[in-house]
Scaffold this active site. Structure first.
Site, PDB file in Angstrom:
ATOM      1  N   LYS A 156      44.164 -52.236  -9.682  1.00  0.00           N
ATOM      2  CA  LYS A 156      44.305 -53.644  -9.707  1.00  0.00           C
ATOM      3  C   LYS A 156      44.115 -54.357  -8.652  1.00  0.00           C
ATOM      4  CE  LYS A 156      46.342 -55.864 -13.161  1.00  0.00           C
ATOM      5  NZ  LYS A 156      46.509 -55.456 -14.698  1.00  0.00           N
TER       6      LYS A 156
HETATM    7  N1  LIG Z   1      44.707 -59.916 -20.206  1.00  0.00           N
HETATM    8  C1  LIG Z   1      44.706 -58.624 -20.587  1.00  0.00           C
HETATM    9  O1  LIG Z   1      43.959 -58.259 -21.226  1.00  0.00           O
HETATM   10  C2  LIG Z   1      45.907 -57.776 -19.993  1.00  0.00           C
HETATM   11  C3  LIG Z   1      47.174 -58.326 -19.767  1.00  0.00           C
HETATM   12  N2  LIG Z   1      48.140 -57.752 -19.395  1.00  0.00           N
HETATM   13  C4  LIG Z   1      49.481 -58.073 -18.782  1.00  0.00           C
HETATM   14  O2  LIG Z   1      50.094 -59.100 -19.966  1.00  0.00           O
HETATM   15  C5  LIG Z   1      50.720 -60.119 -19.051  1.00  0.00           C
HETATM   16  C6  LIG Z   1      50.205 -61.589 -19.488  1.00  0.00           C
HETATM   17  O3  LIG Z   1      48.764 -61.690 -19.322  1.00  0.00           O
HETATM   18  P1  LIG Z   1      47.593 -62.676 -19.731  1.00  0.00           P
HETATM   19  O4  LIG Z   1      48.070 -62.882 -21.109  1.00  0.00           O
HETATM   20  O5  LIG Z   1      46.382 -61.939 -19.293  1.00  0.00           O
HETATM   21  O6  LIG Z   1      47.913 -63.856 -18.894  1.00  0.00           O
HETATM   22  P2  LIG Z   1      47.614 -65.526 -19.187  1.00  0.00           P
HETATM   23  O7  LIG Z   1      47.585 -65.960 -17.678  1.00  0.00           O
HETATM   24  O8  LIG Z   1      46.451 -65.380 -20.106  1.00  0.00           O
HETATM   25  O9  LIG Z   1      48.859 -65.893 -19.694  1.00  0.00           O
HETATM   26  C7  LIG Z   1      50.203 -65.695 -19.009  1.00  0.00           C
HETATM   27  C8  LIG Z   1      51.211 -66.400 -19.929  1.00  0.00           C
HETATM   28  O10 LIG Z   1      52.510 -66.412 -19.526  1.00  0.00           O
HETATM   29  C9  LIG Z   1      53.093 -67.537 -19.419  1.00  0.00           C
HETATM   30  N3  LIG Z   1      54.090 -67.535 -18.107  1.00  0.00           N
HETATM   31  C10 LIG Z   1      53.640 -67.103 -16.668  1.00  0.00           C
HETATM   32  N4  LIG Z   1      54.943 -67.141 -16.104  1.00  0.00           N
HETATM   33  C11 LIG Z   1      55.873 -67.321 -16.906  1.00  0.00           C
HETATM   34  C12 LIG Z   1      57.166 -67.476 -16.855  1.00  0.00           C
HETATM   35  N5  LIG Z   1      57.824 -67.271 -15.775  1.00  0.00           N
HETATM   36  N6  LIG Z   1      58.107 -67.548 -18.164  1.00  0.00           N
HETATM   37  C13 LIG Z   1      57.392 -67.735 -19.147  1.00  0.00           C
HETATM   38  N7  LIG Z   1      56.128 -67.867 -19.468  1.00  0.00           N
HETATM   39  C14 LIG Z   1      55.391 -67.596 -18.480  1.00  0.00           C
HETATM   40  C15 LIG Z   1      51.845 -68.453 -18.872  1.00  0.00           C
HETATM   41  O11 LIG Z   1      52.310 -69.846 -18.873  1.00  0.00           O
HETATM   42  P3  LIG Z   1      51.294 -70.997 -18.552  1.00  0.00           P
HETATM   43  O12 LIG Z   1      49.989 -71.097 -19.257  1.00  0.00           O
HETATM   44  O13 LIG Z   1      52.249 -72.206 -18.942  1.00  0.00           O
HETATM   45  O14 LIG Z   1      51.129 -70.681 -17.023  1.00  0.00           O
HETATM   46  C16 LIG Z   1      50.996 -67.978 -19.930  1.00  0.00           C
HETATM   47  O15 LIG Z   1      51.263 -68.590 -21.079  1.00  0.00           O
HETATM   48  C17 LIG Z   1      50.272 -60.023 -17.732  1.00  0.00           C
HETATM   49  O16 LIG Z   1      51.755 -59.062 -16.998  1.00  0.00           O
HETATM   50  C18 LIG Z   1      49.323 -58.862 -17.574  1.00  0.00           C
HETATM   51  O17 LIG Z   1      49.075 -58.083 -16.454  1.00  0.00           O
HETATM   52  C19 LIG Z   1      48.245 -56.474 -19.744  1.00  0.00           C
HETATM   53  C20 LIG Z   1      47.110 -55.623 -20.195  1.00  0.00           C
HETATM   54  C21 LIG Z   1      45.970 -56.329 -20.323  1.00  0.00           C
HETATM   55  O1  LIG Z   2      40.896 -54.123 -19.322  1.00  0.00           O
HETATM   56  C1  LIG Z   2      40.967 -53.669 -18.085  1.00  0.00           C
HETATM   57  O2  LIG Z   2      40.109 -52.974 -17.822  1.00  0.00           O
HETATM   58  C2  LIG Z   2      42.265 -53.771 -17.342  1.00  0.00           C
HETATM   59  C3  LIG Z   2      43.344 -54.696 -18.125  1.00  0.00           C
HETATM   60  C4  LIG Z   2      44.597 -54.409 -17.294  1.00  0.00           C
HETATM   61  O3  LIG Z   2      44.446 -55.084 -15.968  1.00  0.00           O
HETATM   62  C5  LIG Z   2      45.808 -54.069 -17.740  1.00  0.00           C
HETATM   63  O4  LIG Z   2      45.660 -53.453 -18.786  1.00  0.00           O
HETATM   64  O5  LIG Z   2      46.824 -54.373 -17.178  1.00  0.00           O
END
Ligand SMILES: NC(=O)C1=CN([C@@H]2O[C@H](COP(=O)(O)OP(=O)(O)OC[C@H]3O[C@@H](n4cnc5c(N)ncnc54)[C@H](OP(=O)(O)O)[C@@H]3O)[C@@H](O)[C@H]2O)C=CC1
Ligand SMILES: O=C(O)CCC(=O)C(=O)O
Length: 424
Positions: free
Chosen positions: A114
């Site tokens: 990461k």
């Molecule tokens: N993207 C991926 O493919 C993957 C992501 N993840 C995990 O999923 C989670 C979200 O990632 P992702 O969707 O990519 O991130 P994004 O940045 O696309 O979205 C994050 C979301 O969470 C909101 N947010 C952030 N902080 C808070 C808080 N304190 N309370 C409420 N809402 C909050 C943000 O709001 P705002 O937009 O208003 O800041 C936004 O809506 C993370 O833990 C990430 O590690 C896991 C696997 C894969």
């Molecule tokens: O798509 C990937 O390679 C990793 C995504 C990721 O960071 C996660 O699964 O937390």
């Protein structure tokens, strides 16, 4: 072994502490010996870099960037890059280890890594973010590589940042290397289905768990925290399968409607409102804490770590938690959740759809070939369902919650791989 323990981390809600406490429990249940314990515990590589960036006003600011490779024993390391003010070494270490366990749970040939940069992307211009990503890429030139360590999107990053990374890396190598990163725009060799893949995996896991709990999706209600990549796609796909989504949220707050929220309409609102739900009118505004305690069947935390803690776990009313985010539940809160009889589909299983389709993207890049969306979705759904079934079976066999069962499956696979490879 000659390993010196770092000072214990004081904050019990720290993600590294939470990851380690589950790891310790699973390692104990598996009877992992002390040497293997330290091999699995200590990251293979931890890199911290200073990134001097010329800001738009001409000043120079130095940002701190991280990349941790927890393990590359199953294959090249894999994991996203996060842009967030809370990024720090302990957080990245926890997230890297979770990637190792996640890839092992879904049985794809990757180790875990990461990366992150401590910054507030919302307060930066597009040009500043681009310079930051390009400088970070150059700093990590010897770390990244299609056979070494393959980044991807995470919080605060998406296809745009992956395109810059691929371009900078390719220029430095003097040839186009699209397999160095996944989650790219389609035109650069991105895979169909990658954008929605994590949310889709959350939906597949949620439906599999609902079947076990005899919850009919057409009569079920749900609350989703976080409306970014993972949360909005999970909400949308659950909605399409009949689940009534009563609450959604982002950093601006939570939005509740007892008749259900039209997710496509909410996404459109966000996309035409500078990416935020602020001011969303078709629901009552409440707090993220209210959302976590909402009376729903299914709770999907899909924002960030440590949102379900000892401070609020008693309020949770959902029967099922499906963790879209990495580490949304602190280890202390696990005990209360288990006592309350709530089923949890843990992060390292529930959100593994993203890395699974990243793997497909890398495979396609290496073959110089493109799969159809139908093929991507069919294969990723199958992998997610098989992983769910394997973890569920382990939870019955060992009489442990799904979270510990997922760690058991993962640690068993990684430790066996080390044993067969030997040489340490
Ligand atoms: N993207 C991926 O493919 C993957 C992501 N993840 C995990 O999923 C989670 C979200 O990632 P992702 O969707 O990519 O991130 P994004 O940045 O696309 O979205 C994050 C979301 O969470 C909101 N947010 C952030 N902080 C808070 C808080 N304190 N309370 C409420 N809402 C909050 C943000 O709001 P705002 O937009 O208003 O800041 C936004 O809506 C993370 O833990 C990430 O590690 C896991 C696997 C894969
Ligand atoms: O798509 C990937 O390679 C990793 C995504 C990721 O960071 C996660 O699964 O937390």
């Amino acid at each position: 072994m000659g390993y010196i323990e770092p000072a214990p981390i004081k904050d019990k809600e720290n993600p590294l502490e939470s990851m380690m406490s589950r790891f310790d429990l699973a390692a104990q249940l598996l009877g992992i010996d002390e040497q293997m314990y330290y091999i699995l515990k200590v990251p293979a590589k931890q890199v911290i870099v200073g990134l001097p960036i010329t800001m738009d006003d001409g000043t120079i600011r130095v940002f701190e960037g991280y990349r941790v490779i927890h393990s590359n024993i199953l294959g090249p390391a894999k994991g996203g890059i996060r842009l967030d003010m809370d990024v720090n070494l302990d957080e990245v270490r926890a997230l890297a280890a979770w990637m190792t366990w996640k890839c092992a749970v879904v049985d794809i040939p990757y180790g875990g890594a990461k990366g992150g940069i401590t910054c507030n992307p919302r307060a930066m211009s597009t040009g500043e973010i681009e310079r930051l990503i390009r400088t970070y890429t150059i700093a990590m030139l010897d770390i990244f590589g299609p056979d070494r360590d393959i980044p991807a999107p995470d919080m605060g990053t998406g296809p745009r940042e992956m395109a810059w990374l691929m371009d900078e890396y390719s220029k430095a190598k003097g040839m186009t290397v699209n397999a160095v990163v996944t989650g790219k725009p389609l035109v650069l060799g991105g895979s169909l289905g990658r954008t929605e893949a994590t949310g889709r995996g959350v939906m597949v896991s949620a439906l599999a768990a609902m079947e076990k709990l005899k919850i009919n999706p057409y009569k079920a209600t749900c609350a989703v925290q976080g409306f970014g990549n993972v949360g909005s796609h999970a909400a949308s796909l659950l909605y399409e399968r009949g689940v009534k989504v009563l609450a959604i949220s982002d950093i601006s707050g939570a939005y509740f409607n007892s008749n259900g929220i039209d997710i496509a309409e909410a996404i459109q609102y966000r996309d035409t409102n500078k990416g935020t739900l602020e001011g969303y009118k078709n629901a009552e505004k409440c707090s993220n804490e209210d959302l976590l305690g909402a009376k729903v069947d299914v709770l999907v935390p899909a924002a960030k770590e440590d949102v379900i803690t000892m401070a609020n776990v008693a309020n949770i009313q959902a029967r099922l938690i499906v963790e879209g985010a990495n580490g949304p539940t602190s280890a202390n809160a696990d005990h209360v959740i288990n006592e309350k009889g709530i089923m949890v589909v843990p992060d390292i299983l529930a959100n593994a759809g993203g890395v699974t389709v990243s793997y497909f993207e890398w495979v396609q890049n290496r073959l110089g070939y493109k799969w159809t969306l139908e093929r991507v979705n069919r294969r990723s759904d199958r992998i997610m369902k098989e992983a769910f079934d394997k973890v569920y079976a382990a939870s019955l066999q060992y009489k442990v919650p799904m979270r510990i069962a997922a760690y058991l499956v993962a640690i068993d696979k990684v430790s066996k791989t080390y044993k067969f490879r030997g040489g340490y």
